[in-house]
Scaffold this motif. Structure first.
Motif, PDB file in Angstrom:
ATOM      1  N   THR A 212      51.947  69.369 -48.213  1.00 38.58           N
ATOM      2  CA  THR A 212      51.936  68.592 -49.454  1.00 38.58           C
ATOM      3  C   THR A 212      50.554  67.963 -49.604  1.00 38.58           C
ATOM      4  OG1 THR A 212      52.752  66.620 -48.309  1.00 38.58           O
ATOM      5  CG2 THR A 212      54.406  68.061 -49.309  1.00 38.58           C
ATOM      6  N   SER A 213      50.330  67.288 -50.709  1.00 37.03           N
ATOM      7  CA  SER A 213      49.043  66.617 -50.922  1.00 37.03           C
ATOM      8  C   SER A 213      48.850  65.521 -49.879  1.00 37.03           C
ATOM      9  CB  SER A 213      49.005  66.017 -52.323  1.00 37.03           C
ATOM     10  OG  SER A 213      49.908  64.924 -52.406  1.00 37.03           O
ATOM     11  N   ALA A 214      47.596  65.170 -49.663  1.00 38.57           N
ATOM     12  CA  ALA A 214      47.299  64.076 -48.733  1.00 38.57           C
ATOM     13  C   ALA A 214      47.914  62.769 -49.235  1.00 38.57           C
ATOM     14  CB  ALA A 214      45.791  63.933 -48.552  1.00 38.57           C
ATOM     15  N   SER A 215      47.915  62.572 -50.547  1.00 37.40           N
ATOM     16  CA  SER A 215      48.530  61.358 -51.108  1.00 37.40           C
ATOM     17  C   SER A 215      50.008  61.283 -50.767  1.00 37.40           C
ATOM     18  CB  SER A 215      48.368  61.317 -52.638  1.00 37.40           C
ATOM     19  OG  SER A 215      47.034  61.171 -52.993  1.00 37.40           O
ATOM     20  N   GLN A 216      50.692  62.400 -50.910  1.00 35.39           N
ATOM     21  CA  GLN A 216      52.119  62.413 -50.592  1.00 35.39           C
ATOM     22  C   GLN A 216      52.345  62.172 -49.105  1.00 35.39           C
ATOM     23  OE1 GLN A 216      54.765  62.629 -52.873  1.00 35.39           O
ATOM     24  NE2 GLN A 216      55.791  61.876 -51.041  1.00 35.39           N
ATOM     25  N   ARG A 217      51.475  62.736 -48.265  1.00 35.48           N
ATOM     26  CA  ARG A 217      51.623  62.526 -46.814  1.00 35.48           C
ATOM     27  C   ARG A 217      51.347  61.071 -46.430  1.00 35.48           C
ATOM     28  NH1 ARG A 217      47.837  66.545 -44.392  1.00 35.48           N
ATOM     29  NH2 ARG A 217      47.108  66.863 -46.520  1.00 35.48           N
ATOM     30  N   VAL A 218      50.373  60.427 -47.089  1.00 36.01           N
ATOM     31  CA  VAL A 218      50.125  59.002 -46.836  1.00 36.01           C
ATOM     32  C   VAL A 218      51.367  58.200 -47.219  1.00 36.01           C
ATOM     33  CG1 VAL A 218      48.824  56.976 -47.621  1.00 36.01           C
ATOM     34  CG2 VAL A 218      47.612  59.071 -47.007  1.00 36.01           C
ATOM     35  N   ARG A 219      51.895  58.465 -48.385  1.00 32.50           N
ATOM     36  CA  ARG A 219      53.101  57.761 -48.861  1.00 32.50           C
ATOM     37  C   ARG A 219      54.275  58.003 -47.899  1.00 32.50           C
ATOM     38  NH1 ARG A 219      52.520  59.267 -53.543  1.00 32.50           N
ATOM     39  NH2 ARG A 219      51.756  57.372 -54.502  1.00 32.50           N
ATOM     40  N   ASP A 220      54.479  59.257 -47.507  1.00 32.04           N
ATOM     41  CA  ASP A 220      55.569  59.586 -46.580  1.00 32.04           C
ATOM     42  C   ASP A 220      55.381  58.879 -45.247  1.00 32.04           C
ATOM     43  OD1 ASP A 220      56.623  61.250 -48.534  1.00 32.04           O
ATOM     44  OD2 ASP A 220      55.952  63.114 -47.571  1.00 32.04           O
ATOM     45  N   TYR A 221      54.151  58.875 -44.742  1.00 32.87           N
ATOM     46  CA  TYR A 221      53.856  58.200 -43.472  1.00 32.87           C
ATOM     47  C   TYR A 221      54.244  56.730 -43.566  1.00 32.87           C
ATOM     48  CZ  TYR A 221      51.101  56.315 -39.577  1.00 32.87           C
ATOM     49  OH  TYR A 221      50.703  55.651 -38.435  1.00 32.87           O
ATOM     50  N   ILE A 222      53.785  56.065 -44.615  1.00 32.80           N
ATOM     51  CA  ILE A 222      54.040  54.632 -44.765  1.00 32.80           C
ATOM     52  C   ILE A 222      55.537  54.344 -44.810  1.00 32.80           C
ATOM     53  CG2 ILE A 222      53.830  52.679 -46.378  1.00 32.80           C
ATOM     54  CD1 ILE A 222      51.014  53.860 -47.098  1.00 32.80           C
TER      55      ILE A 222
ATOM     56  N   GLU B   9      60.813  49.239 -50.850  1.00 33.78           N
ATOM     57  CA  GLU B   9      60.186  49.137 -52.165  1.00 33.78           C
ATOM     58  C   GLU B   9      58.801  48.507 -52.059  1.00 33.78           C
ATOM     59  OE1 GLU B   9      63.261  48.117 -51.421  1.00 33.78           O
ATOM     60  OE2 GLU B   9      64.541  49.420 -52.623  1.00 33.78           O
ATOM     61  N   GLN B  10      58.675  47.479 -51.226  1.00 33.03           N
ATOM     62  CA  GLN B  10      57.371  46.848 -51.025  1.00 33.03           C
ATOM     63  C   GLN B  10      56.384  47.834 -50.400  1.00 33.03           C
ATOM     64  OE1 GLN B  10      57.602  43.104 -48.891  1.00 33.03           O
ATOM     65  NE2 GLN B  10      59.478  42.543 -49.973  1.00 33.03           N
ATOM     66  N   ALA B  11      56.855  48.618 -49.440  1.00 34.26           N
ATOM     67  CA  ALA B  11      55.996  49.616 -48.796  1.00 34.26           C
ATOM     68  C   ALA B  11      55.551  50.667 -49.806  1.00 34.26           C
ATOM     69  CB  ALA B  11      56.728  50.267 -47.622  1.00 34.26           C
ATOM     70  N   ALA B  12      56.453  51.080 -50.684  1.00 32.60           N
ATOM     71  CA  ALA B  12      56.098  52.056 -51.719  1.00 32.60           C
ATOM     72  C   ALA B  12      55.056  51.477 -52.666  1.00 32.60           C
ATOM     73  CB  ALA B  12      57.339  52.496 -52.487  1.00 32.60           C
ATOM     74  N   ASP B  13      55.236  50.220 -53.058  1.00 29.91           N
ATOM     75  CA  ASP B  13      54.260  49.569 -53.942  1.00 29.91           C
ATOM     76  C   ASP B  13      52.899  49.448 -53.259  1.00 29.91           C
ATOM     77  OD1 ASP B  13      56.189  49.309 -55.907  1.00 29.91           O
ATOM     78  OD2 ASP B  13      56.619  47.197 -55.460  1.00 29.91           O
ATOM     79  N   LEU B  14      52.904  49.072 -51.985  1.00 29.42           N
ATOM     80  CA  LEU B  14      51.646  48.953 -51.261  1.00 29.42           C
ATOM     81  C   LEU B  14      50.981  50.318 -51.093  1.00 29.42           C
ATOM     82  CD1 LEU B  14      49.551  47.233 -49.843  1.00 29.42           C
ATOM     83  CD2 LEU B  14      50.905  47.416 -47.742  1.00 29.42           C
ATOM     84  N   SER B  15      51.778  51.351 -50.860  1.00 33.76           N
ATOM     85  CA  SER B  15      51.186  52.687 -50.723  1.00 33.76           C
ATOM     86  C   SER B  15      50.506  53.101 -52.024  1.00 33.76           C
ATOM     87  CB  SER B  15      52.219  53.724 -50.275  1.00 33.76           C
ATOM     88  OG  SER B  15      53.146  54.007 -51.287  1.00 33.76           O
ATOM     89  N   ASP B  16      51.116  52.780 -53.164  1.00 31.21           N
ATOM     90  CA  ASP B  16      50.493  53.088 -54.457  1.00 31.21           C
ATOM     91  C   ASP B  16      49.166  52.343 -54.608  1.00 31.21           C
ATOM     92  OD1 ASP B  16      52.612  54.741 -55.119  1.00 31.21           O
ATOM     93  OD2 ASP B  16      53.631  53.215 -56.332  1.00 31.21           O
TER      94      ASP B  16
END
Length: 194
Positions: A77-87, A178-185
């Motif tokens: 997947t994209s690096a962005s998606q992998r960063v989000r998934d990791y977090i 949800e906070q982790a998702a917001d921070l990842s964005d």
């Protein structure tokens, strides 16, 4: 597997069971030896102190998080998606251990707050994995980062509320996913090439 590896494995399995049942503080070398049907002296041949045995069990438990992080890092997947998934996925693994495996969590908290060598090594491994995702994003042109290692350090520092066993326990009950998702964005927005 040779006899030495088999015996070491039996000791680790017994120690794991004892720590799950009684916690790392109450588990003794004598308990582990009894569980294995051997003398305490034999356990000490493999682990010179209780601390070494508890750390070896902790390394096994910590490797679960490392394995998850490695699997995320190589996803197609994209690096962005992998960063989000990791977090998010690393957070969920730590959160789930907090809520379902009290003795494991207690051991992780001790490892983190008492600065056990296995925890420092674990953090180095996770930092390298996270850095590799960021480096992939730079190579693909997805991320604009001048210093990958420094950026990875800063980003992982910002994630402590979601990845530290101590803080996950402290903030448990909040909407951490949800906070982790917001921070990842927010973090991704700061490094995404425009």
């Amino acid at each position: 597997m040779g006899a030495i590896e088999d015996t070491r494995g039996r000791i680790l399995a017994a120690a794991t069971a004892q720590i799950h049942r009684h916690g790392h503080v109450k588990t003794t070398i004598a308990d582990v030896a009894k569980h294995c049907g051997m003398s305490s002296a034999n356990v000490y041949r493999f682990f010179p102190a209780k601390a070494a045995l508890v750390e070896a069990v902790s390394e096994i438990w910590l490797s679960v998080t490392e394995d998850l992080a490695r699997a995320i890092a190589i996803r197609p997947t994209s690096a962005s998606q992998r960063v989000r998934d990791y977090i998010i996925e690393v957070h969920e693994l730590i959160r789930d251990r907090q809520t379902t495996e009290d003795e494991v969590h207690e051991t992780f908290v001790a490892a983190a707050t008492e600065h056990w060598p296995c925890m420092a090594e674990h953090e180095k491994k996770l930092a390298a994995i996270f850095s590799s995702i960021l480096a992939d994003g730079v190579r693909s042109g997805e991320f604009q980062i001048d210093d990958v290692e420094k950026t990875a350090f800063v980003m992982r520092s910002a994630l402590m509320k979601f990845h530290s066993p101590v803080l996950v326990a402290q903030f448990y009950g909040e909407s951490l996913v949800e906070q982790a998702a917001d921070l990842s964005d927010l973090l991704l927005n700061s490094i995404t090439k425009r």
